[in-house]
Design a protein around this motif. Structure first.
Motif, PDB file in Angstrom:
ATOM      1  N   PRO A 422      38.931  35.891  62.579  1.00  0.00           N
ATOM      2  CA  PRO A 422      39.418  34.814  63.449  1.00  0.00           C
ATOM      3  C   PRO A 422      40.276  35.396  64.555  1.00  0.00           C
ATOM      4  CG  PRO A 422      39.657  34.199  61.154  1.00  0.00           C
ATOM      5  CD  PRO A 422      39.243  35.649  61.167  1.00  0.00           C
ATOM      6  N   VAL A 423      40.063  34.932  65.771  1.00  0.00           N
ATOM      7  CA  VAL A 423      40.763  35.509  66.922  1.00  0.00           C
ATOM      8  C   VAL A 423      42.264  35.352  66.795  1.00  0.00           C
ATOM      9  CG1 VAL A 423      40.641  33.453  68.375  1.00  0.00           C
ATOM     10  CG2 VAL A 423      40.717  35.705  69.430  1.00  0.00           C
ATOM     11  N   SER A 424      42.735  34.312  66.110  1.00  0.00           N
ATOM     12  CA  SER A 424      44.171  34.119  65.944  1.00  0.00           C
ATOM     13  C   SER A 424      44.773  35.275  65.163  1.00  0.00           C
ATOM     14  CB  SER A 424      44.456  32.803  65.224  1.00  0.00           C
ATOM     15  OG  SER A 424      43.785  32.768  63.980  1.00  0.00           O
ATOM     16  N   GLY A 463      34.683  30.900  65.192  1.00  0.00           N
ATOM     17  CA  GLY A 463      35.039  31.688  66.353  1.00  0.00           C
ATOM     18  C   GLY A 463      35.831  32.916  65.941  1.00  0.00           C
ATOM     19  N   ARG A 464      35.230  34.084  66.125  1.00  0.00           N
ATOM     20  CA  ARG A 464      35.849  35.295  65.615  1.00  0.00           C
ATOM     21  C   ARG A 464      35.730  36.442  66.609  1.00  0.00           C
ATOM     22  NH1 ARG A 464      36.083  35.715  59.670  1.00  0.00           N
ATOM     23  NH2 ARG A 464      36.091  33.578  58.884  1.00  0.00           N
ATOM     24  N   ALA A 465      36.708  37.314  66.576  1.00  0.00           N
ATOM     25  CA  ALA A 465      36.631  38.555  67.339  1.00  0.00           C
ATOM     26  C   ALA A 465      35.811  39.571  66.551  1.00  0.00           C
ATOM     27  CB  ALA A 465      38.028  39.088  67.601  1.00  0.00           C
ATOM     28  N   THR A 471      37.790  52.390  65.869  1.00  0.00           N
ATOM     29  CA  THR A 471      38.311  52.551  67.226  1.00  0.00           C
ATOM     30  C   THR A 471      39.257  51.434  67.641  1.00  0.00           C
ATOM     31  OG1 THR A 471      36.528  51.307  68.291  1.00  0.00           O
ATOM     32  CG2 THR A 471      36.131  53.662  67.856  1.00  0.00           C
ATOM     33  N   LYS A 472      39.235  50.318  66.895  1.00  0.00           N
ATOM     34  CA  LYS A 472      40.039  49.119  67.187  1.00  0.00           C
ATOM     35  C   LYS A 472      39.647  48.460  68.503  1.00  0.00           C
ATOM     36  CE  LYS A 472      42.239  49.992  63.418  1.00  0.00           C
ATOM     37  NZ  LYS A 472      41.828  49.266  62.196  1.00  0.00           N
ATOM     38  N   ARG A 473      38.508  48.844  69.050  1.00  0.00           N
ATOM     39  CA  ARG A 473      38.027  48.178  70.264  1.00  0.00           C
ATOM     40  C   ARG A 473      37.220  46.941  69.883  1.00  0.00           C
ATOM     41  NH1 ARG A 473      35.533  52.091  74.686  1.00  0.00           N
ATOM     42  NH2 ARG A 473      33.961  52.572  73.068  1.00  0.00           N
ATOM     43  N   VAL A 488      30.330  44.766  76.580  1.00  0.00           N
ATOM     44  CA  VAL A 488      31.261  45.883  76.756  1.00  0.00           C
ATOM     45  C   VAL A 488      32.089  46.079  75.492  1.00  0.00           C
ATOM     46  CG1 VAL A 488      31.473  45.617  79.262  1.00  0.00           C
ATOM     47  CG2 VAL A 488      33.071  44.410  77.753  1.00  0.00           C
ATOM     48  N   LEU A 489      32.600  47.292  75.347  1.00  0.00           N
ATOM     49  CA  LEU A 489      33.612  47.603  74.345  1.00  0.00           C
ATOM     50  C   LEU A 489      34.910  47.840  75.089  1.00  0.00           C
ATOM     51  CD1 LEU A 489      31.486  50.070  72.197  1.00  0.00           C
ATOM     52  CD2 LEU A 489      32.348  47.837  71.430  1.00  0.00           C
ATOM     53  N   GLN A 490      35.960  47.126  74.692  1.00  0.00           N
ATOM     54  CA  GLN A 490      37.221  47.225  75.426  1.00  0.00           C
ATOM     55  C   GLN A 490      38.376  46.785  74.542  1.00  0.00           C
ATOM     56  OE1 GLN A 490      36.486  44.598  78.773  1.00  0.00           O
ATOM     57  NE2 GLN A 490      37.060  42.770  77.640  1.00  0.00           N
ATOM     58  N   THR A 491      39.588  46.942  75.068  1.00  0.00           N
ATOM     59  CA  THR A 491      40.772  46.435  74.381  1.00  0.00           C
ATOM     60  C   THR A 491      40.615  44.935  74.160  1.00  0.00           C
ATOM     61  OG1 THR A 491      42.120  48.139  75.429  1.00  0.00           O
ATOM     62  CG2 THR A 491      43.275  46.231  74.487  1.00  0.00           C
ATOM     63  N   CYS A 492      40.958  44.496  72.977  1.00  0.00           N
ATOM     64  CA  CYS A 492      40.688  43.110  72.604  1.00  0.00           C
ATOM     65  C   CYS A 492      41.466  42.124  73.467  1.00  0.00           C
ATOM     66  CB  CYS A 492      41.055  42.876  71.143  1.00  0.00           C
ATOM     67  SG  CYS A 492      40.147  43.934  70.001  1.00  0.00           S
TER      68      CYS A 492
END
Length: 509
Positions: A422-424, A463-465, A471-473, A488-492
């Motif tokens: 979950p994005v939260s 809804g999830r990240a 890598t934590k990306r 893309v892969l990037q900082t969340c």
């Protein structure tokens, strides 16, 4: 096209009698006549009792009175050899084959398509093997006839298998057969392609073909599972070769996908026990409330009980070990980002090994499977011993994600494991780590105002990240200069993804 070793084989003079059944629906008359002629010319008359034509309600005019005239001419030369059954409505391939078997009177039935030509010496290996063991269902080796040139192409010997969509394919020859060093020996096969020969009475005892299979597709796998699980066996006979005419289109329907799905689910529900989920996964169908009516299966389940059949687990372990089930899929289907739900994660061109975002469609290039252990499979579900599914991978550099063969990627310690959180949870963790001056703020303050636009996602159902564990990306999207979203892969950030289906309430808490 037949091996010289096969031509040297001799057979008993007391072989069983043979009924050949030819199924057709809107076949070209010339093709049917070629099939009949090859059977008559290449089958010893003392063995061939009858040829039964089954017309599954053809509309072509030449297959009516003109075909009847041709049958009369054949029967003048070979009295009583040809018979024809005509359906008054279209019943599909399984019921057409059953009609032919029920009308047959010989010891052995060979159920063929009408667009075939048999090779020299095709019948004797069938009859000899079934005489040895009445519980064996046998399949010929197929060769191919091109529809446009009628050029014959020899196919190599292989066994008949299927994938988790229950669509047929060729599999490698088993090592046990290779070690025999006898190219004429029967080959144990998990399945048949559709053309088959069997002891007529035994085929009836085990339920013939399932008449509940509609139109075309899957009836071969259904019969194969039933034969193996209920006390019989299936073999490919290297010395029996039948040439199959490749056709430009299937006569029953231009698009068979709905029927194939429906028939696959029917097979899964009757024969595959707890492994039936794999068929739902492969076809991207929800496990509950699929909306697909696969018909009444009570009589087939009763037959399974009556015959005291083995489980599908037994079949996988003893007959088809290279077909590998996956037990830890928790989410599957289309993977969408909330920024634009008209595009889906797609495997992209195979050669690039780079997933993309593409307009959503129903083809399996957009199938995604999330595992409890953290892998994302992207593309068609393979799940085979000798072929890898492809795993979503963070190479650790650049913006592009990659697709890598899963077992090799795991062995090489590539970054194939992802959290689907979950994005939260992600945002709260990041802010808790970087907000030393915000200790006095409430949880509600941390979530607003940026999280106020996704309150349902903050509760964490779908809804999830997508975060790489190493890598934590995050896997995210951004627009390129043309305004098209790319992966893309990037900082969340606060981007979230939804997966189409979940398994047994995974992710609901």
């Amino acid at each position: 096209m037949v091996s010289y070793r096969c031509l040297l084989k001799t057979y008993s003079s007391q072989l069983p009698s043979l009924s050949v059944i030819l199924i057709f629906m809107n076949e070209a008359l010339s093709i049917i006549l070629r099939a009949i002629t090859s059977i008559i010319n290449r089958t010893p008359s003392r063995l061939l009792k009858e040829i039964i034509l089954v017309d599954d309600f053809s509309s072509n005019e030449e297959l009516k009175a003109y075909l009847e005239e041709k049958i009369k001419l054949y029967n003048q030369k070979y009295p009583g050899l040809l018979k024809i059954i005509r359906h008054t409505e279209r019943k599909g391939l399984a019921q057409a084959r059953n009609a032919g078997r029920e009308a047959a009177t010989a010891d052995v039935v060979a159920i063929l398509d009408a667009h075939i030509e048999v090779n020299v010496g095709w019948a004797e290996p069938i009859l000899a093997r079934i005489q040895e063991d009445r519980t064996v269902i046998v399949s010929p080796v197929f060769d191919n006839i091109r529809f446009d040139t009628f050029e014959l192409t020899k196919y190599e010997l292989a066994v008949d298998g299927f994938n988790w969509e229950l669509w047929c394919r060729y599999d490698p020859l088993p090592k046990a057969w290779i070690d025999l060093h006898d190219v004429t020996a029967p080959v144990k096969s998990p399945s048949i392609m559709g053309i088959l020969a069997a002891n007529r009475l035994f085929l009836g005892e085990i339920g013939s073909l399932d008449g509940g299979m509609l139109v075309y597709g899957g009836e071969n796998v259904e019969l194969s599972l039933r034969v193996w699980q209920c006390g019989g066996r299936i073999e490919v006979l290297p010395c029996c070769r039948v040439a199959h005419l490749e056709r430009h289109h299937k006569p029953y329907a231009l698009d068979l996908s709905l029927v194939l799905k429906r028939n696959a689910l029917r097979v899964a529900e009757i024969w595959m026990d707890e492994y039936k989920d794999m068929v739902y996964f492969a076809w991207n169908i929800p496990l509950q409330n699929s909306g697909i009516d696969y018909g009444d299966i009570s009589s087939r389940m009763a037959l399974r009980g009556k015959l005291k059949c083995q489980s599908f687990d037994w079949y996988l372990k003893n007959v088809y070990p290279i077909l590998k089930p996956i037990h830890n899929i928790v989410g599957y289907g289309r993977l969408k980002n909330s920024l634009d739900e008209n595009v889906c994660l797609d495997q992209g061109p195979i050669s690039d090994n780079t997933p993309i975002m593409y307009h959503c469609h129903e083809y399996n290039t957009q199938n995604v499977y999330y595992h409890l252990t953290g892998e994302f499979y992207v593309g068609p579900l393979i799940a085979e011993a000798y072929t890898d599914d492809r795993c979503l991978t963070d190479p650790g550099y650049g913006e592009k994600a990659m697709l890598k063969p899963c077992s090799k990627a795991a062995k090489n310690n590539l970054h194939i494991y992802w959290d689907f959180k979950p994005v939260s949870d992600v945002i709260l963790k990041d802010r808790a780590q970087g907000a030393a001056g915000s200790r006095g703020k409430t949880r509600a303050a941390l979530l607003s105002p940026s999280m106020n636009r996704v309150p349902s996602i903050a509760r964490g159902i779908q809804g999830r990240a997508v975060i790489n564990r190493a890598t934590k990306r995050c896997l995210e999207m951004k627009k390129d200069t043309s305004g098209v979203y790319r992966l893309v892969l990037q900082t969340c950030t606060s981007q979230v993804w939804t997966i189409q289906y979940t398994v047994r309430n995974w992710g609901s808490n």
